[in-house]
Design a protein around this motif. Structure first.
Motif, PDB file in Angstrom:
ATOM      1  N   THR A 378      52.734  83.716  -8.165  1.00  0.00           N
ATOM      2  CA  THR A 378      51.745  83.354  -9.182  1.00  0.00           C
ATOM      3  C   THR A 378      50.578  82.522  -8.655  1.00  0.00           C
ATOM      4  OG1 THR A 378      53.002  81.369  -9.795  1.00  0.00           O
ATOM      5  CG2 THR A 378      53.512  83.422 -10.974  1.00  0.00           C
ATOM      6  N   CYS A 379      50.766  81.841  -7.536  1.00  0.00           N
ATOM      7  CA  CYS A 379      49.709  80.964  -7.007  1.00  0.00           C
ATOM      8  C   CYS A 379      49.424  81.317  -5.550  1.00  0.00           C
ATOM      9  CB  CYS A 379      50.104  79.499  -7.128  1.00  0.00           C
ATOM     10  SG  CYS A 379      50.142  78.883  -8.807  1.00  0.00           S
ATOM     11  N   LYS A 380      49.009  82.551  -5.327  1.00  0.00           N
ATOM     12  CA  LYS A 380      48.727  82.984  -3.956  1.00  0.00           C
ATOM     13  C   LYS A 380      47.552  82.242  -3.349  1.00  0.00           C
ATOM     14  CE  LYS A 380      50.592  87.643  -4.651  1.00  0.00           C
ATOM     15  NZ  LYS A 380      50.309  89.104  -4.626  1.00  0.00           N
ATOM     16  N   ASP A 381      46.644  81.734  -4.211  1.00  0.00           N
ATOM     17  CA  ASP A 381      45.461  81.035  -3.710  1.00  0.00           C
ATOM     18  C   ASP A 381      45.684  79.529  -3.559  1.00  0.00           C
ATOM     19  OD1 ASP A 381      45.736  80.632  -6.392  1.00  0.00           O
ATOM     20  OD2 ASP A 381      43.585  80.681  -6.838  1.00  0.00           O
ATOM     21  N   LEU A 382      46.902  79.048  -3.803  1.00  0.00           N
ATOM     22  CA  LEU A 382      47.190  77.625  -3.625  1.00  0.00           C
ATOM     23  C   LEU A 382      47.016  77.254  -2.154  1.00  0.00           C
ATOM     24  CD1 LEU A 382      48.383  74.938  -4.840  1.00  0.00           C
ATOM     25  CD2 LEU A 382      50.625  75.780  -4.090  1.00  0.00           C
TER      26      LEU A 382
END
Length: 461
Positions: A378-382
């Motif tokens: 869900t947070c690949k860009d974290l």
């Protein structure tokens, strides 16, 4: 909070938190069940299992470097409800271990010098509790609270001193064993696969402590990329310590000596050195392990409670910093009161708190590993200063390992909690439900406050 922790401070904190009292009392049991090499292999296997879980911490801690650790990770992945449960259970794990350090300390000192029994209070689980039994843990508990109130740097200086003494004592024991021991004493080298895996089941509880590192993330003064190295290195150092003690003990004395009544490592060093003073010095070494573990878990517990209070998940009381020292002063007082009172339950409460708190730890591990997998989706860009290679595979394996750890403590598992231990878990969960329900009416209105608090943002953001 003040950022004072260097890499070596973080490494010493995690390693010394993992090394408590168990190695002195349980080594003989490990060798008896698995054999010398079997016990060593069990700790190697256990270390590998813990490293899989630790790798999820390695990625999440520098990605979300805020006080609270598991609380912050699960909030990002699972939201308010999952985070609340995760934070409350890891707080239980830390408080449970800190709570039994007082009875462990007075038990160790009573081995060195018999503590007079005056002021009989009551008998619990067959053990008579006296007022004089409480003096030492009350004084030491109060001292540790003062040290922690003065700041993380003061706490880590204390940690470094006791860890140095601990290391010197352990190495001295290994040298004595090498000089006076015999290879013949190490037999049997291996009992059976079942024996070895029975030791593996006991290993996870010995590695609890590396997870303190995320709790002090806001107090670190080091590049985020170095945090994973500290986590993995602390697990490897702890594994090295336990393996050294197993080899030294089995080299120093045969099984029948290790298995005698009392403390197995003390029995081994007394046999090898043929001087009772050697055993006394090992107990002093073990006391350093108790103090370092006690201090480490106070640090971990207070940071979780402080983070929950700051995020309006617990009463504001827990989220207040000390005006002078910028430490979680109220949370420290709360933990201090608990650790000072638990010796009232007597010596036999040791096992209750160890097992019950271990259950809280593996629940938190499960929540973190699940959060790791969810955030990969869900947070690949974290932003991730450290990224685990083959992360989804590692994460799924870590979830399976965590489920295995949890299953051990359930009624169907090999390390099932006793009735009293389930009562302790139930009381903690029940009291948590009360706090949780009280927080629900304000959940929506406090969302921005909570997120600002957890992720250290200014209110206007």
């Amino acid at each position: 909070m003040n950022r004072n922790l260097k890499f070596k401070d973080v490494l010493v904190l995690a390693f010394s938190t993992m090394i408590g009292w168990g190695w002195v009392a349980l080594t003989g049991n490990w060798v008896d069940r698995g054999g010398t090499i079997g016990a060593v292999l069990a700790f190697v296997i256990g270390a590998v299992l813990c490293i899989f879980v630790g790798l999820t911490y390695c990625e999440l801690t520098p990605a979300l470097p805020y006080s609270g650790g598991e609380l912050v990770f699960t909030y990002k992945a699972l939201g308010y409800h999952g985070a609340w449960f995760s934070g409350w259970m890891i707080a239980f794990a830390y408080i449970g271990v800190a709570a039994w350090e007082g009875p462990a300390l007075v038990t160790a000192i009573d081995y060195l010098i018999t503590i007079p029994r005056y002021g009989y209070l009551w008998t619990i689980a067959g053990f008579d509790v006296y007022a004089t039994w409480l003096v030492i843990p009350v004084c030491v508990g109060a001292l540790l609270c003062i040290i922690n109130t003065k700041g993380i740097k003061t706490s880590t200086i204390f940690q470094a001193v006791v860890t140095t003494i601990l290391a010197v004592g352990g190495i001295a024991f290994a040298i004595i064993s090498g000089m006076n021991g015999s290879i013949e004493n190490m037999k049997p080298l291996f009992t059976s696969a079942n024996g070895m895996f029975s030791v593996v089941l006991a290993v996870p509880a010995m590695f609890v402590g590396f997870d303190v590192i995320p709790q002090v993330a806001e107090e670190m003064n080091l590049p985020l990329k170095k945090i994973p190295a500290a986590i993995v290195a602390s697990i490897l150092l702890a594994a090295g310590w336990y393996i050294m003690i197993i080899l030294a003990s089995s080299l120093a004395a045969p099984n029948e000596i290790l298995g005698r009544e009392g403390l197995s490592v003390v029995n081994a060093v007394n046999y090898a050195a043929n001087r009772p003073i050697a055993g006394k010095l090992i107990v002093v070494t073990a006391i350093m392990g108790i103090l370092s573990s006690w201090n480490g878990f106070i640090i971990g517990a207070t940071r979780v409670l402080y983070s929950m209070g700051r995020a309006k998940m617990l009463p504001d009381f827990f989220g207040k910093l000390h005006k002078k020292y910028h430490t979680p002063g109220n949370a420290i007082v709360f933990i201090g009161v608990i650790t000072i009172l638990t010796p009232l339950l007597g010596k036999n409460s040791l096992g209750w708190f160890v097992d019950a708190s271990a259950f809280g730890t593996v629940i938190a591990y499960l929540m973190v590993t699940i959060s790791f997998v969810i955030l990969r989706i869900t947070c690949k860009d974290l932003p991730r200063p450290f990224r685990v290679k083959h992360g989804m595979i590692v994460g799924i394996i870590a979830v399976i390992i965590s489920l295995f750890f949890v299953s051990l403590y359930l009624p169907v598992g090999n390390c099932s909690l006793s009735g009293v231990e389930w009562v302790i878990v139930g009381v903690w969960v029940g009291s948590g439900m009360l706090f949780y329900l009280l927080s629900l009416p304000h959940m929506k209105e406090n969302t921005r406050i909570r997120e600002n608090a957890l992720f250290c943002k200014s209110p206007e953001n």
